[in-house]
Design an enzyme around this catalytic site. Structure first.
Site, PDB file in Angstrom:
ATOM      1  N   GLU A   1     -60.429 -12.348 -38.993  1.00 27.98           N
ATOM      2  CA  GLU A   1     -60.977 -11.047 -38.434  1.00 27.98           C
ATOM      3  C   GLU A   1     -60.086  -9.780 -39.240  1.00 27.98           C
ATOM      4  O   GLU A   1     -59.531  -9.126 -38.573  1.00 27.98           O
ATOM      5  CB  GLU A   1     -60.296 -10.973 -36.906  1.00 27.98           C
TER       6      GLU A   1
ATOM      7  N   LYS B   1     -60.337 -19.387 -32.525  1.00 32.35           N
ATOM      8  CA  LYS B   1     -59.630 -18.604 -31.811  1.00 32.35           C
ATOM      9  C   LYS B   1     -59.036 -19.415 -30.572  1.00 32.35           C
ATOM     10  O   LYS B   1     -59.860 -19.713 -29.729  1.00 32.35           O
ATOM     11  CB  LYS B   1     -60.290 -17.175 -31.267  1.00 32.35           C
TER      12      LYS B   1
ATOM     13  N   ARG C   1     -65.613  -9.784 -38.592  1.00 37.48           N
ATOM     14  CA  ARG C   1     -65.367 -10.702 -37.497  1.00 37.48           C
ATOM     15  C   ARG C   1     -65.121  -9.815 -36.275  1.00 37.48           C
ATOM     16  O   ARG C   1     -65.485 -10.147 -35.028  1.00 37.48           O
ATOM     17  CB  ARG C   1     -64.266 -11.743 -37.421  1.00 37.48           C
TER      18      ARG C   1
ATOM     19  N   HIS D   1     -65.498 -13.662 -17.052  1.00 38.68           N
ATOM     20  CA  HIS D   1     -65.208 -12.978 -18.408  1.00 38.68           C
ATOM     21  C   HIS D   1     -66.575 -12.228 -18.762  1.00 38.68           C
ATOM     22  O   HIS D   1     -66.666 -11.240 -19.324  1.00 38.68           O
ATOM     23  CB  HIS D   1     -64.989 -14.144 -19.519  1.00 38.68           C
TER      24      HIS D   1
ATOM     25  N   HIS E   1     -61.901  -6.711 -21.529  1.00 38.85           N
ATOM     26  CA  HIS E   1     -60.605  -7.301 -21.118  1.00 38.85           C
ATOM     27  C   HIS E   1     -59.503  -6.508 -20.529  1.00 38.85           C
ATOM     28  O   HIS E   1     -58.770  -6.939 -19.497  1.00 38.85           O
ATOM     29  CB  HIS E   1     -59.829  -7.505 -22.653  1.00 38.85           C
TER      30      HIS E   1
ATOM     31  N   ARG F   1     -47.219 -29.197 -35.166  1.00 40.02           N
ATOM     32  CA  ARG F   1     -47.578 -28.028 -36.097  1.00 40.02           C
ATOM     33  C   ARG F   1     -49.097 -28.183 -36.601  1.00 40.02           C
ATOM     34  O   ARG F   1     -49.506 -27.798 -37.400  1.00 40.02           O
ATOM     35  CB  ARG F   1     -46.792 -28.004 -37.592  1.00 40.02           C
TER      36      ARG F   1
ATOM     37  N   HIS G   1     -65.661  -6.014 -25.522  1.00 38.78           N
ATOM     38  CA  HIS G   1     -64.398  -7.031 -25.343  1.00 38.78           C
ATOM     39  C   HIS G   1     -63.158  -5.692 -24.825  1.00 38.78           C
ATOM     40  O   HIS G   1     -62.191  -6.092 -23.994  1.00 38.78           O
ATOM     41  CB  HIS G   1     -63.959  -7.543 -26.317  1.00 38.78           C
TER      42      HIS G   1
ATOM     43  N   ASN H   1     -66.449  -8.457 -30.939  1.00 42.94           N
ATOM     44  CA  ASN H   1     -65.747  -7.871 -29.882  1.00 42.94           C
ATOM     45  C   ASN H   1     -66.466  -6.916 -29.267  1.00 42.94           C
ATOM     46  O   ASN H   1     -65.893  -6.158 -28.414  1.00 42.94           O
ATOM     47  CB  ASN H   1     -64.318  -7.390 -30.322  1.00 42.94           C
TER      48      ASN H   1
ATOM     49  N   GLU I   1     -72.513 -13.311 -23.224  1.00 46.87           N
ATOM     50  CA  GLU I   1     -72.154 -13.497 -24.800  1.00 46.87           C
ATOM     51  C   GLU I   1     -73.288 -13.810 -25.437  1.00 46.87           C
ATOM     52  O   GLU I   1     -73.172 -13.735 -26.726  1.00 46.87           O
ATOM     53  CB  GLU I   1     -71.132 -14.744 -24.755  1.00 46.87           C
TER      54      GLU I   1
ATOM     55  N   LYS J   1     -72.781 -16.436 -34.412  1.00 51.69           N
ATOM     56  CA  LYS J   1     -71.288 -16.527 -34.591  1.00 51.69           C
ATOM     57  C   LYS J   1     -70.727 -17.293 -35.918  1.00 51.69           C
ATOM     58  O   LYS J   1     -69.750 -16.652 -36.342  1.00 51.69           O
ATOM     59  CB  LYS J   1     -70.955 -17.309 -33.190  1.00 51.69           C
TER      60      LYS J   1
END
Length: 367
Positions: A238, A144, A242, A266, A253, A123, A249, A246, A186, A228
């Site tokens: 987010e 993330k 935040r 990417h 994606h 955990r 993206h 993206n 990026e 960032k």
């Protein structure tokens, strides 16, 4: 050595940037709070491990740590539940305990996978990012972590912050040119969303960045990480701000998914997505010159801004429907207002997105 703080209260952590700093990795692990009595797990991939893993293991062992390593195949396909289970098996077999930590030695795939292992083993145990690509200056900061599902990228994951990010610029020297270009997508993204001067600086210093000139690259990575870090400090999970990270993206994606996560890197896919977002901005009333400026910046870094003709419109729309931002035939987009400023726009009609996709496939100017 440069240090940037990600300010998240009791989960705050430093980003340490410099040349040759992996030589002191044992001390940095101690600073991060990892006790020598607990085993460390290094996760790396088949491209990075032959270059840096043995030295990292040696430095940690010299500092008193017990170390076990797991090397995954290089590439996006390793961000899978199958590989996740394999790494988990290594962690359990090695006897990692609640004071242990997972070290991610590699690019974004390694960081995402290793971070998800750290977030879910017992955990949650310690996590340290050691990015070895330019692209990972973005993915290694902010917490993330995820694996992919065959139907969608990053659909299975968590928000889980590292204890530290250790960015040794010497590891970037082994990057092939295509990976350098992908990572710079990026970098300039951070300028496009929040720092106009930095975006133009990236265009004006494109040659130095592509050549990995140390001073230019060090500044670019520091500035990108700082932007960032500021955004993550304001909105860790987010809920609002935040989401601006993206930019590009949503389409990007989908482009990755249609290509089976193997055709475009990417950053290349995100570059196409950022060009698409600029096209969408014009449809929403922003200046048409914004698209030309965006393309000029991406092109200076030798990044793609067009979709291949064989990419089907329906395939891209279908991939976007699995995006977390797609709801009831409408989608949320990050739309540039100008260079260095963006807006979060809800409820973009599918028809508008289809038109952007068609224009991204056309030759020449879309106007």
């Amino acid at each position: 050595m440069r240090r940037i703080q990600v300010d998240l209260g009791n989960r705050s952590y430093p980003i340490v940037i410099g040349s040759g700093i992996l030589e002191g990795i044992a001390g940095l692990c101690a600073e991060a709070g990892f006790p020598v009595r607990s085993p460390l797990l290094i996760v790396s991939d088949s491209a990075v491990a032959p270059l840096y893993l043995a030295n990292l293991e040696s430095r940690l062992k010299a500092g008193g740590y017990t170390v076990v390593s797991h090397v995954i195949p290089s590439g996006e396909a390793s961000k899978s539940l199958t590989v996740y289970e394999e790494v988990m098996t290594t962690a359990i077999s090695a006897g990692l305990d609640r004071s242990s930590a997972v070290l991610a030695l590699g690019g974004g795939v390694v960081g995402d996978l290793a971070g998800f292992v750290a977030a879910t083993y017992m955990r949650g145990i310690g996590f340290l990012q050691i990015p070895t690509t330019i692209l990972a200056h973005d993915s290694s900061v902010g917490g993330k972590v995820a694996v992919n599902h065959p139907l969608a990228k990053n659909m299975i994951g968590a928000f889980y912050q590292p204890k530290m990010v250790v960015y040794d610029l010497n590891t970037l020297k082994s990057l092939p040119p295509r990976q350098v270009r992908s990572g710079l997508a990026e970098v300039i993204k951070h300028g496009l969303i929040l720092d106009r001067d930095f975006a133009y600086w990236c265009r004006d210093h494109a040659a130095e960045l592509l050549d990995l000139e140390p001073e230019a690259l060090g500044y670019a990575l520091e500035r990108g990480c700082a932007i960032k870090a500021d955004v993550v400090g304001e909105d860790e999970r987010e809920h609002g701000l935040r989401a601006i990270l993206n930019l590009g993206h949503t389409i990007g994606h989908a482009v990755e998914a249609v290509g089976g996560y193997g055709t475009f890197l990417h950053g290349e896919a995100i570059s196409i997505g950022m060009a698409g977002s600029a096209l969408l901005a014009a449809k929403l009333g922003r200046s048409r010159s914004l698209y030309e400026e965006t393309v000029s910046m991406l092109s200076a870094l030798e990044l793609p801004t067009r979709l291949p003709a064989e990419y089907g419109e329906e395939d891209i729309i279908e991939a976007m429907m699995h995006d977390k931002k797609f709801k009831e035939g409408r989608i949320t987009f990050i739309v540039p207002d100008e260079i260095g400023a963006v807006s979060i726009v809800d409820g973009i009609e599918e028809s508008a997105v289809r038109e952007v996709i068609r224009q991204l496939k056309e030759e020449g100017s879309p106007w």
